[in-house]
Design a protein around this motif. Structure first.
Motif, PDB file in Angstrom:
ATOM      1  N   ALA A   1      31.842  40.113   8.855  1.00  0.00           N
ATOM      2  CA  ALA A   1      32.868  39.453   8.042  1.00  0.00           C
ATOM      3  C   ALA A   1      32.322  38.201   7.362  1.00  0.00           C
ATOM      4  O   ALA A   1      32.620  37.940   6.191  1.00  0.00           O
ATOM      5  CB  ALA A   1      34.084  39.103   8.900  1.00  0.00           C
ATOM      6  N   THR A   2      31.531  37.412   8.081  1.00  0.00           N
ATOM      7  CA  THR A   2      30.962  36.205   7.472  1.00  0.00           C
ATOM      8  C   THR A   2      29.782  36.536   6.553  1.00  0.00           C
ATOM      9  O   THR A   2      29.546  35.814   5.585  1.00  0.00           O
ATOM     10  CB  THR A   2      30.522  35.181   8.545  1.00  0.00           C
ATOM     11  OG1 THR A   2      29.629  35.812   9.451  1.00  0.00           O
ATOM     12  CG2 THR A   2      31.712  34.602   9.274  1.00  0.00           C
ATOM     13  N   LEU A   3      29.068  37.625   6.856  1.00  0.00           N
ATOM     14  CA  LEU A   3      27.975  38.053   5.978  1.00  0.00           C
ATOM     15  C   LEU A   3      28.508  38.534   4.636  1.00  0.00           C
ATOM     16  O   LEU A   3      27.938  38.231   3.587  1.00  0.00           O
ATOM     17  CB  LEU A   3      27.168  39.180   6.623  1.00  0.00           C
ATOM     18  CG  LEU A   3      26.162  38.790   7.685  1.00  0.00           C
ATOM     19  CD1 LEU A   3      25.706  40.017   8.459  1.00  0.00           C
ATOM     20  CD2 LEU A   3      24.986  38.061   7.087  1.00  0.00           C
ATOM     21  N   GLY A   4      29.601  39.287   4.670  1.00  0.00           N
ATOM     22  CA  GLY A   4      30.140  39.834   3.431  1.00  0.00           C
ATOM     23  C   GLY A   4      29.141  40.742   2.747  1.00  0.00           C
ATOM     24  O   GLY A   4      28.259  41.323   3.376  1.00  0.00           O
TER      25      GLY A   4
ATOM     26  N   LEU B   1      28.413  35.971  -2.716  1.00  0.00           N
ATOM     27  CA  LEU B   1      28.903  36.651  -1.523  1.00  0.00           C
ATOM     28  C   LEU B   1      30.333  37.100  -1.800  1.00  0.00           C
ATOM     29  O   LEU B   1      31.129  36.332  -2.329  1.00  0.00           O
ATOM     30  CB  LEU B   1      28.930  35.713  -0.310  1.00  0.00           C
ATOM     31  CG  LEU B   1      27.680  35.578   0.522  1.00  0.00           C
ATOM     32  CD1 LEU B   1      27.949  34.662   1.718  1.00  0.00           C
ATOM     33  CD2 LEU B   1      27.159  36.907   0.992  1.00  0.00           C
ATOM     34  N   THR B   2      30.632  38.321  -1.433  1.00  0.00           N
ATOM     35  CA  THR B   2      31.995  38.820  -1.546  1.00  0.00           C
ATOM     36  C   THR B   2      32.491  39.084  -0.134  1.00  0.00           C
ATOM     37  O   THR B   2      31.919  39.912   0.590  1.00  0.00           O
ATOM     38  CB  THR B   2      32.044  40.112  -2.392  1.00  0.00           C
ATOM     39  OG1 THR B   2      31.501  39.821  -3.681  1.00  0.00           O
ATOM     40  CG2 THR B   2      33.473  40.617  -2.527  1.00  0.00           C
ATOM     41  N   ARG B   3      33.512  38.316   0.251  1.00  0.00           N
ATOM     42  CA  ARG B   3      34.106  38.451   1.578  1.00  0.00           C
ATOM     43  C   ARG B   3      35.611  38.582   1.421  1.00  0.00           C
ATOM     44  O   ARG B   3      36.156  38.273   0.360  1.00  0.00           O
ATOM     45  CB  ARG B   3      33.765  37.234   2.443  1.00  0.00           C
ATOM     46  CG  ARG B   3      32.259  37.022   2.577  1.00  0.00           C
ATOM     47  CD  ARG B   3      31.893  35.949   3.551  1.00  0.00           C
ATOM     48  NE  ARG B   3      32.202  34.612   3.067  1.00  0.00           N
ATOM     49  CZ  ARG B   3      31.592  33.512   3.506  1.00  0.00           C
ATOM     50  NH1 ARG B   3      30.668  33.587   4.446  1.00  0.00           N
ATOM     51  NH2 ARG B   3      31.921  32.335   3.026  1.00  0.00           N
ATOM     52  N   ALA B   4      36.281  39.011   2.483  1.00  0.00           N
ATOM     53  CA  ALA B   4      37.733  39.198   2.431  1.00  0.00           C
ATOM     54  C   ALA B   4      38.457  37.898   2.091  1.00  0.00           C
ATOM     55  O   ALA B   4      39.423  37.901   1.326  1.00  0.00           O
ATOM     56  CB  ALA B   4      38.240  39.758   3.758  1.00  0.00           C
ATOM     57  N   LYS B   5      37.963  36.770   2.625  1.00  0.00           N
ATOM     58  CA  LYS B   5      38.680  35.507   2.455  1.00  0.00           C
ATOM     59  C   LYS B   5      38.200  34.642   1.286  1.00  0.00           C
ATOM     60  O   LYS B   5      38.899  33.734   0.862  1.00  0.00           O
ATOM     61  CB  LYS B   5      38.610  34.704   3.748  1.00  0.00           C
ATOM     62  CG  LYS B   5      37.194  34.316   4.132  1.00  0.00           C
ATOM     63  CD  LYS B   5      37.131  33.465   5.371  1.00  0.00           C
ATOM     64  CE  LYS B   5      35.692  33.099   5.645  1.00  0.00           C
ATOM     65  NZ  LYS B   5      35.540  32.006   6.531  1.00  0.00           N
ATOM     66  N   ASP B   6      36.990  34.896   0.784  1.00  0.00           N
ATOM     67  CA  ASP B   6      36.470  34.060  -0.288  1.00  0.00           C
ATOM     68  C   ASP B   6      35.287  34.738  -0.983  1.00  0.00           C
ATOM     69  O   ASP B   6      34.863  35.819  -0.589  1.00  0.00           O
ATOM     70  CB  ASP B   6      36.056  32.677   0.239  1.00  0.00           C
ATOM     71  CG  ASP B   6      34.960  32.730   1.293  1.00  0.00           C
ATOM     72  OD1 ASP B   6      34.465  33.832   1.602  1.00  0.00           O
ATOM     73  OD2 ASP B   6      34.594  31.667   1.818  1.00  0.00           O
ATOM     74  N   GLN B   7      34.793  34.058  -2.012  1.00  0.00           N
ATOM     75  CA  GLN B   7      33.648  34.559  -2.776  1.00  0.00           C
ATOM     76  C   GLN B   7      32.708  33.406  -3.122  1.00  0.00           C
ATOM     77  O   GLN B   7      32.609  33.016  -4.290  1.00  0.00           O
ATOM     78  CB  GLN B   7      34.100  35.277  -4.041  1.00  0.00           C
ATOM     79  CG  GLN B   7      34.849  36.559  -3.768  1.00  0.00           C
ATOM     80  CD  GLN B   7      35.100  37.358  -5.024  1.00  0.00           C
ATOM     81  OE1 GLN B   7      34.929  36.899  -6.142  1.00  0.00           O
ATOM     82  NE2 GLN B   7      35.507  38.593  -4.832  1.00  0.00           N
TER      83      GLN B   7
END
Length: 140
Positions: free
Chosen positions: A81-84, A109-115
């Motif tokens: 999740a933190t790696l994205g 980085l593309t993650r569920a909570k941020d980019q």
């Protein structure tokens, strides 16, 4: 006739030789991106010079050494999740010599909570017949 053929061969070799290092350097960056996206930080670190003199600069921190850089990555990115998903975009590779290049680009980085995203400048050197990152300056 032989002189013209030899000249043409030398020109072809010169252009081929100059293109290969940038392709090899791009491959290092692409392999890092693929390793990151597999969740393989040890594989990601293969793009860096495995030496205590390798330098990583980000924010207001200077970090020296392959081991300490890997430890920081594992601490800051403990799970998928933190790696994205990482995307590198190389803007320019400037050959400084036959054994050194400067690479400038962007990271995202593309993650569920941020980019989060930013830029990087790398010094990539050919050491022991391998292109490796010896200095990485990454910023947001």
């Amino acid at each position: 006739m032989i002189k013209k053929g030899l000249f043409a061969l030398l020109i072809l070799m010169a252009f081929s030789a100059s293109a290969v290092p940038t392709d090899d350097i791009s491959q290092v960056i692409q392999e890092q991106e693929a390793a990151w996206n597999r969740g393989d930080l040890d594989g990601y670190m293969q793009g860096y010079w495995n030496n205590d003199k390798m330098r990583f600069v980000s924010g207001d921190k200077f970090r020296y050494g392959w081991e300490s850089t890997l430890a920081a990555y594992k601490k800051n990115y403990p799970d998928k999740a933190t790696l994205g998903t990482l995307k590198f975009t190389i803007k320019d590779i400037k050959m400084l010599s036959n054994y050194a290049a400067m690479v400038v680009g962007r990271w995202q980085l593309t993650r569920a909570k941020d980019q989060p995203h930013g830029v990087f400048t790398l010094l990539v050197e050919k050491i022991d017949d391998r292109w490796v990152i010896t200095h990485d300056h990454t910023s947001d």
